[in-house]
Design a protein around this motif. Sequence first.
Motif, PDB file in Angstrom:
ATOM      1  N   LEU A 272       0.810  -1.219   0.000  1.00 58.24           N
ATOM      2  CA  LEU A 272       0.000   0.000   0.000  1.00 58.24           C
ATOM      3  C   LEU A 272       0.843   1.269   0.000  1.00 58.24           C
ATOM      4  N   HIS A 273       1.924   1.294   0.758  1.00 59.63           N
ATOM      5  CA  HIS A 273       2.701   2.528   0.868  1.00 59.63           C
ATOM      6  C   HIS A 273       3.545   2.803  -0.371  1.00 59.63           C
ATOM      7  N   HIS A 274       3.567   1.876  -1.331  1.00 56.27           N
ATOM      8  CA  HIS A 274       4.287   2.089  -2.587  1.00 56.27           C
ATOM      9  C   HIS A 274       3.363   2.447  -3.747  1.00 56.27           C
ATOM     10  N   ILE A 275       2.059   2.287  -3.563  1.00 57.84           N
ATOM     11  CA  ILE A 275       1.146   2.395  -4.711  1.00 57.84           C
ATOM     12  C   ILE A 275       1.152   3.786  -5.329  1.00 57.84           C
ATOM     13  N   GLU A 276       0.979   4.811  -4.530  1.00 52.39           N
ATOM     14  CA  GLU A 276       0.927   6.158  -5.089  1.00 52.39           C
ATOM     15  C   GLU A 276       2.234   6.504  -5.806  1.00 52.39           C
ATOM     16  N   THR A 277       3.354   6.169  -5.200  1.00 54.11           N
ATOM     17  CA  THR A 277       4.654   6.439  -5.822  1.00 54.11           C
ATOM     18  C   THR A 277       4.782   5.712  -7.155  1.00 54.11           C
ATOM     19  N   THR A 278       4.323   4.464  -7.192  1.00 55.36           N
ATOM     20  CA  THR A 278       4.390   3.680  -8.426  1.00 55.36           C
ATOM     21  C   THR A 278       3.605   4.344  -9.548  1.00 55.36           C
ATOM     22  N   ILE A 279       2.397   4.789  -9.243  1.00 54.65           N
ATOM     23  CA  ILE A 279       1.558   5.426 -10.263  1.00 54.65           C
ATOM     24  C   ILE A 279       2.169   6.742 -10.723  1.00 54.65           C
ATOM     25  N   LEU A 280       2.631   7.546  -9.792  1.00 56.13           N
ATOM     26  CA  LEU A 280       3.206   8.840 -10.155  1.00 56.13           C
ATOM     27  C   LEU A 280       4.466   8.681 -11.000  1.00 56.13           C
ATOM     28  N   LEU A 281       5.273   7.676 -10.682  1.00 54.04           N
ATOM     29  CA  LEU A 281       6.473   7.415 -11.479  1.00 54.04           C
ATOM     30  C   LEU A 281       6.109   7.030 -12.901  1.00 54.04           C
ATOM     31  N   GLN A 282       5.133   6.151 -13.035  1.00 47.73           N
ATOM     32  CA  GLN A 282       4.723   5.738 -14.379  1.00 47.73           C
ATOM     33  C   GLN A 282       4.222   6.929 -15.184  1.00 47.73           C
ATOM     34  N   LYS A 283       3.361   7.706 -14.585  1.00 45.88           N
ATOM     35  CA  LYS A 283       2.797   8.845 -15.300  1.00 45.88           C
ATOM     36  C   LYS A 283       3.891   9.837 -15.698  1.00 45.88           C
ATOM     37  N   ARG A 284       4.857  10.025 -14.817  1.00 44.72           N
ATOM     38  CA  ARG A 284       5.944  10.965 -15.097  1.00 44.72           C
ATOM     39  C   ARG A 284       6.870  10.425 -16.181  1.00 44.72           C
ATOM     40  N   LEU A 285       7.297   9.175 -16.040  1.00 44.66           N
ATOM     41  CA  LEU A 285       8.277   8.603 -16.959  1.00 44.66           C
ATOM     42  C   LEU A 285       7.679   8.244 -18.307  1.00 44.66           C
ATOM     43  N   CYS A 286       6.369   8.033 -18.357  1.00 45.47           N
ATOM     44  CA  CYS A 286       5.713   7.615 -19.604  1.00 45.47           C
ATOM     45  C   CYS A 286       4.808   8.688 -20.181  1.00 45.47           C
ATOM     46  N   GLY A 287       5.048   9.931 -19.824  1.00 38.26           N
ATOM     47  CA  GLY A 287       4.351  11.044 -20.451  1.00 38.26           C
ATOM     48  C   GLY A 287       2.853  11.042 -20.275  1.00 38.26           C
ATOM     49  N   GLY A 288       2.371  10.538 -19.148  1.00 39.48           N
ATOM     50  CA  GLY A 288       0.938  10.552 -18.887  1.00 39.48           C
ATOM     51  C   GLY A 288       0.151   9.518 -19.672  1.00 39.48           C
ATOM     52  N   ALA A 289       0.837   8.517 -20.216  1.00 35.49           N
ATOM     53  CA  ALA A 289       0.132   7.462 -20.950  1.00 35.49           C
ATOM     54  C   ALA A 289      -0.821   6.726 -20.019  1.00 35.49           C
ATOM     55  N   PRO A 290      -1.947   6.232 -20.540  1.00 31.22           N
ATOM     56  CA  PRO A 290      -2.863   5.447 -19.701  1.00 31.22           C
ATOM     57  C   PRO A 290      -2.131   4.278 -19.050  1.00 31.22           C
ATOM     58  N   TYR A 291      -2.477   4.013 -17.791  1.00 24.89           N
ATOM     59  CA  TYR A 291      -1.797   2.979 -17.008  1.00 24.89           C
ATOM     60  C   TYR A 291      -2.748   1.815 -16.779  1.00 24.89           C
TER      61      TYR A 291
END
Length: 429
Positions: A272-291
């Motif tokens: 649980l404590h990693h979920i938000e970080t995981t999503i934010l990293l993906q959105k940042r590194l992948c240019g906001g692509a759908p996850y």
Amino acid sequence: MTQVLAARAGKITSEMEWVAAQEGVDVKFVQRGVAEGRIVIPRNVKRKEFNYCGIGEGLRVKVNALIGTSSDRSDPAMEEKKLAAAEAAGCDAVMDLSTGGDIDAMRRLVLEKAHVAVGTVPLYQAAIEAIEKHGSIVAMTPEDMFEAIEKQAADGVDFMAIHCALNFDIIKRLQGSGRVTDIVSRGGAFLTGWMLYNNKENPLYEQFDRLLEILKKYDVTLSLGDAVRPGSTADSLDGLQLMGLITAGELVARARAAGVQVMVEGPGHVPLHHIETTILLQKRLCGGAPYFILGTLPTDVAPGYDHIVAAIGGALAAYAGADFLCYVTPAEHLGLPTEEDVKEGVMAARIAAQAADLARGNKRAWQRNVEMAQARVNGDVKTQIRLSLDPEKVKSALGNLAPDQPCVMCGKECAVKIAAQYFGINLRS
């Protein structure tokens, strides 16, 4: 012309109009999201009309279901029933992951019967056929891989999970990573074994432009498979996962430049404590692509209840920005799912998606919840049934209640009715 290229040219397609109507948003919002790559609409140009769905920023969180034959159980009739169960439970898309029996016939059956977007993992078929043709998966050729992709695209598949973001640099890190679970992705395992045995780069990474040409031809949405996703909570957010995510981000940019719709798959096991970080990293590194997330599972110790575990993690992940939840059934980690497992998996994921939509400020989700609360206050059973995520289940419990029957939970001591006596609220008896 793909949805992306049409949107960039200022055109509004019928698919964009469909999505806008379903979501209750302006079609220009959908067009802009598709043009920027923040929204995808999986729809192969060869598919007949179906219930299109938009996946991405500003839209309702979507749910995907999995079906398919295997070497242990190849029963197309059963898979057809599971498809029907998934659609009846409200899934937005379905993936055929068949690895047994007549794979081509099963896929074509799903494409014929499905009323939602259909996805596949072409590498599965290429690997199984390599065993039949060459005697082993590692004897598979790059041509085998691309032929499977072309064939499935020509059949009408709307989106494909393809493990392009795996290369030798990532494998070198994997070999010294000290992970608890090295690779849990089936496609990732197939490719890793192939690359190490043949001492060659991943053809899907090395010949990425060739792949994009095929996908663009049929407007197949690329779902970048997470070949090195953490398979246990202990491995979450390790260097290997981040390296794979950085590589995926580079491929997202190339796919967008080529006019190909693209989304990114994410990890299944995330505390649980990693979920938000995981999503934010993906959105940042992948240019906001759908996850597109596989779960998410915030604990590893609940086999038999992983649909509940995934709903807990999925709700938090979707609230943080994930756009597409792949369901997990009660059979996860235990065996192959039944029709009832499929329904339970879809419903659990839909509950997670609904909770996230509400928290994200989706107006339709908010209105639905307010109306349900009002219906409960008023004892309006018909409205409660209509608004519920599983109307049949509610109907079986409440459908036969008489208008003057006491509250099924409290009896004559109904809290709502007692309060109404003092606050002057007019309630239907």
